[in-house]
Design a protein around this motif. Structure first.
Motif, PDB file in Angstrom:
ATOM      1  N   ALA A  96       0.777  -1.031   0.037  1.00 34.85           N
ATOM      2  CA  ALA A  96      -0.071   0.019   0.017  1.00 34.85           C
ATOM      3  C   ALA A  96       0.882   1.341   0.104  1.00 34.85           C
ATOM      4  CB  ALA A  96      -0.829  -0.075   1.185  1.00 34.85           C
ATOM      5  N   ALA A  97       1.979   1.215   0.547  1.00 30.23           N
ATOM      6  CA  ALA A  97       2.847   2.323   0.819  1.00 30.23           C
ATOM      7  C   ALA A  97       3.381   2.894  -0.747  1.00 30.23           C
ATOM      8  CB  ALA A  97       4.174   2.101   1.941  1.00 30.23           C
ATOM      9  N   GLN A  98       3.552   1.735  -1.679  1.00 26.46           N
ATOM     10  CA  GLN A  98       3.951   1.818  -2.935  1.00 26.46           C
ATOM     11  C   GLN A  98       2.779   2.425  -3.859  1.00 26.46           C
ATOM     12  OE1 GLN A  98       5.800  -1.699  -3.786  1.00 26.46           O
ATOM     13  NE2 GLN A  98       7.610  -1.412  -2.370  1.00 26.46           N
ATOM     14  N   ARG A  99       1.572   1.803  -3.602  1.00 28.69           N
ATOM     15  CA  ARG A  99       0.641   1.881  -4.513  1.00 28.69           C
ATOM     16  C   ARG A  99      -0.361   2.560  -4.157  1.00 28.69           C
ATOM     17  NH1 ARG A  99      -0.825  -3.405  -8.122  1.00 28.69           N
ATOM     18  NH2 ARG A  99       1.387  -4.061  -8.571  1.00 28.69           N
ATOM     19  N   ALA A 100      -0.925   3.097  -3.056  1.00 30.21           N
ATOM     20  CA  ALA A 100      -1.965   4.052  -2.798  1.00 30.21           C
ATOM     21  C   ALA A 100      -1.935   5.220  -3.398  1.00 30.21           C
ATOM     22  CB  ALA A 100      -2.114   4.015  -0.942  1.00 30.21           C
ATOM     23  N   VAL A 108      -3.904   7.315   3.055  1.00 33.74           N
ATOM     24  CA  VAL A 108      -3.586   5.845   2.999  1.00 33.74           C
ATOM     25  C   VAL A 108      -2.151   5.276   2.816  1.00 33.74           C
ATOM     26  CG1 VAL A 108      -4.092   3.569   1.885  1.00 33.74           C
ATOM     27  CG2 VAL A 108      -5.802   5.745   1.979  1.00 33.74           C
ATOM     28  N   THR A 109      -1.426   6.088   2.471  1.00 39.06           N
ATOM     29  CA  THR A 109       0.138   5.893   2.030  1.00 39.06           C
ATOM     30  C   THR A 109       0.613   6.030   3.587  1.00 39.06           C
ATOM     31  OG1 THR A 109       0.061   6.519  -0.177  1.00 39.06           O
ATOM     32  CG2 THR A 109       2.152   6.439   1.174  1.00 39.06           C
ATOM     33  N   ILE A 122       1.640   1.630  10.043  1.00 36.84           N
ATOM     34  CA  ILE A 122       1.503   0.210  10.413  1.00 36.84           C
ATOM     35  C   ILE A 122       2.748  -0.533  10.174  1.00 36.84           C
ATOM     36  CG2 ILE A 122       0.351  -1.921   9.703  1.00 36.84           C
ATOM     37  CD1 ILE A 122      -2.027  -0.035   8.859  1.00 36.84           C
ATOM     38  N   ALA A 123       3.521  -0.371   9.077  1.00 34.42           N
ATOM     39  CA  ALA A 123       4.728  -1.395   8.937  1.00 34.42           C
ATOM     40  C   ALA A 123       5.862  -0.844   9.787  1.00 34.42           C
ATOM     41  CB  ALA A 123       5.280  -1.137   7.536  1.00 34.42           C
ATOM     42  N   GLY A 124       5.800   0.410  10.212  1.00 33.41           N
ATOM     43  CA  GLY A 124       6.763   0.905  11.231  1.00 33.41           C
ATOM     44  C   GLY A 124       6.549   0.516  12.604  1.00 33.41           C
ATOM     45  N   ALA A 125       5.447   0.429  13.060  1.00 34.53           N
ATOM     46  CA  ALA A 125       4.999  -0.017  14.363  1.00 34.53           C
ATOM     47  C   ALA A 125       5.137  -1.754  14.623  1.00 34.53           C
ATOM     48  CB  ALA A 125       3.679   0.335  14.423  1.00 34.53           C
ATOM     49  N   PHE A 178      -7.959   0.383  -5.153  1.00 34.68           N
ATOM     50  CA  PHE A 178      -6.780  -0.404  -4.496  1.00 34.68           C
ATOM     51  C   PHE A 178      -7.017   0.276  -3.101  1.00 34.68           C
ATOM     52  CE2 PHE A 178      -2.872  -0.162  -2.107  1.00 34.68           C
ATOM     53  CZ  PHE A 178      -2.449  -1.348  -2.059  1.00 34.68           C
ATOM     54  N   ASP A 179      -7.012   1.589  -2.913  1.00 27.66           N
ATOM     55  CA  ASP A 179      -7.176   2.198  -1.512  1.00 27.66           C
ATOM     56  C   ASP A 179      -8.204   1.652  -0.824  1.00 27.66           C
ATOM     57  OD1 ASP A 179      -4.896   3.542  -2.923  1.00 27.66           O
ATOM     58  OD2 ASP A 179      -5.640   5.471  -2.356  1.00 27.66           O
ATOM     59  N   ARG A 180      -9.239   1.801  -1.450  1.00 29.51           N
ATOM     60  CA  ARG A 180     -10.668   1.281  -0.701  1.00 29.51           C
ATOM     61  C   ARG A 180     -10.473  -0.243  -0.319  1.00 29.51           C
ATOM     62  NH1 ARG A 180     -13.962   2.172  -4.227  1.00 29.51           N
ATOM     63  NH2 ARG A 180     -14.413   4.446  -3.433  1.00 29.51           N
ATOM     64  N   ARG A 181      -9.983  -1.189  -1.097  1.00 28.41           N
ATOM     65  CA  ARG A 181      -9.903  -2.562  -0.619  1.00 28.41           C
ATOM     66  C   ARG A 181      -8.918  -2.669   0.334  1.00 28.41           C
ATOM     67  NH1 ARG A 181     -12.719  -6.585   0.491  1.00 28.41           N
ATOM     68  NH2 ARG A 181     -12.106  -8.573  -0.215  1.00 28.41           N
ATOM     69  N   PHE A 182      -7.934  -2.074   0.205  1.00 30.95           N
ATOM     70  CA  PHE A 182      -6.776  -2.074   1.222  1.00 30.95           C
ATOM     71  C   PHE A 182      -7.166  -1.820   2.719  1.00 30.95           C
ATOM     72  CE2 PHE A 182      -3.857   0.268   3.856  1.00 30.95           C
ATOM     73  CZ  PHE A 182      -2.762  -0.949   4.427  1.00 30.95           C
ATOM     74  N   LEU A 183      -7.884  -0.901   2.767  1.00 28.54           N
ATOM     75  CA  LEU A 183      -8.642  -0.316   3.883  1.00 28.54           C
ATOM     76  C   LEU A 183      -9.448  -1.326   4.520  1.00 28.54           C
ATOM     77  CD1 LEU A 183      -9.040   3.397   3.193  1.00 28.54           C
ATOM     78  CD2 LEU A 183      -7.302   2.443   4.783  1.00 28.54           C
ATOM     79  N   GLU A 184     -10.448  -2.025   3.535  1.00 29.40           N
ATOM     80  CA  GLU A 184     -11.302  -2.831   4.040  1.00 29.40           C
ATOM     81  C   GLU A 184     -10.768  -4.112   4.638  1.00 29.40           C
ATOM     82  OE1 GLU A 184     -14.884  -2.088   0.761  1.00 29.40           O
ATOM     83  OE2 GLU A 184     -13.363  -3.672   0.495  1.00 29.40           O
TER      84      GLU A 184
END
Length: 207
Positions: A77-81, A86-87, A93-96, A151-157
């Motif tokens: 997501a950090a690459q595609r959002a 969202v990015t 999330i990845a950092g934590a 993509f953004d919406r589906r990632f969040l879901e």
């Protein structure tokens, strides 16, 4: 006789002085008790970190795998959002969760327990590991096929569902765990991911 007696008294005084000096030195010298107490306290502290039960072990093993899945999704997501919010969320999330994986890995090593592997995880009940009825592989395939706002919406879901699984695992564990640090981490996961779920729901409504 007087000279001999004087020598005897002098010698006696010297011996007595030496004896008193030795006694005084022993009294002033620190005893071994504080060192022994410190060693005992250190031993107790070390043993407390090793205290755990099967629930602690399973929680660490499964949450490591769960976090690895979240990081895989978040890095994509950090690459595609396409939405900056969202990015930023994906990067947080990845950092934590990376440091939490390292922490739980260190626990398993301290406890002399096995680190998780795909084979071991495959034999467990993975209800909380699934997202919208899909396993990690299927989720990644679906996300990879999407782009833009879709993509953004589906990632969040899917990440919302993933967070709910982590919260469920943590809540169940807190009732059965023994290790204080692991129980504390479970509480922190519940708190942090509950906040992020609210954030993701708000972001999704704005897309």
């Amino acid at each position: 006789m007087t000279h001999t007696r004087r020598l005897t008294l002098t010698a006696t005084a010297v011996v007595l002085a030496a004896t008193l000096t030795a006694c005084s030195g022993d009294a002033d010298a620190p005893t071994a008790e504080p060192d022994q107490a410190t060693a005992s306290e250190t031993s107790d502290a070390d043993s407390e970190g090793s205290v755990h039960n099967d629930a602690d072990t399973e929680f660490a093993q499964m949450m490591i795998v769960h976090h690895e899945g979240a990081i895989e999704m978040a890095e994509l997501a950090a690459q595609r959002a396409t939405t900056p919010e969202v990015t930023a969320l994906a990067e947080r999330i990845a950092g934590a969760q990376g440091p939490e994986i390292e922490l739980m890995t260190s626990w398993l090593e301290t406890w002399d327990e096995q680190l998780p592997s795909e084979a071991e995880m495959g034999s467990m009940d993975h209800g909380p590991m699934e997202m919208d009825g899909m396993d990690q592989e299927a989720v990644m395939e679906q996300l990879t096929s999407l782009s833009g706002t879709e993509f953004d919406r589906r990632f969040l879901e899917l990440m919302t569902d993933h967070h709910r699984g982590a919260i469920e695992m943590s809540e169940e564990f807190r009732a059965a765990g023994q290790n204080a640090a692991a129980i504390q981490l479970a509480g922190a996961i519940i708190d942090a991911q509950t906040v992020e779920i609210t954030e993701m729901e708000n972001l999704r409504q704005g897309l």
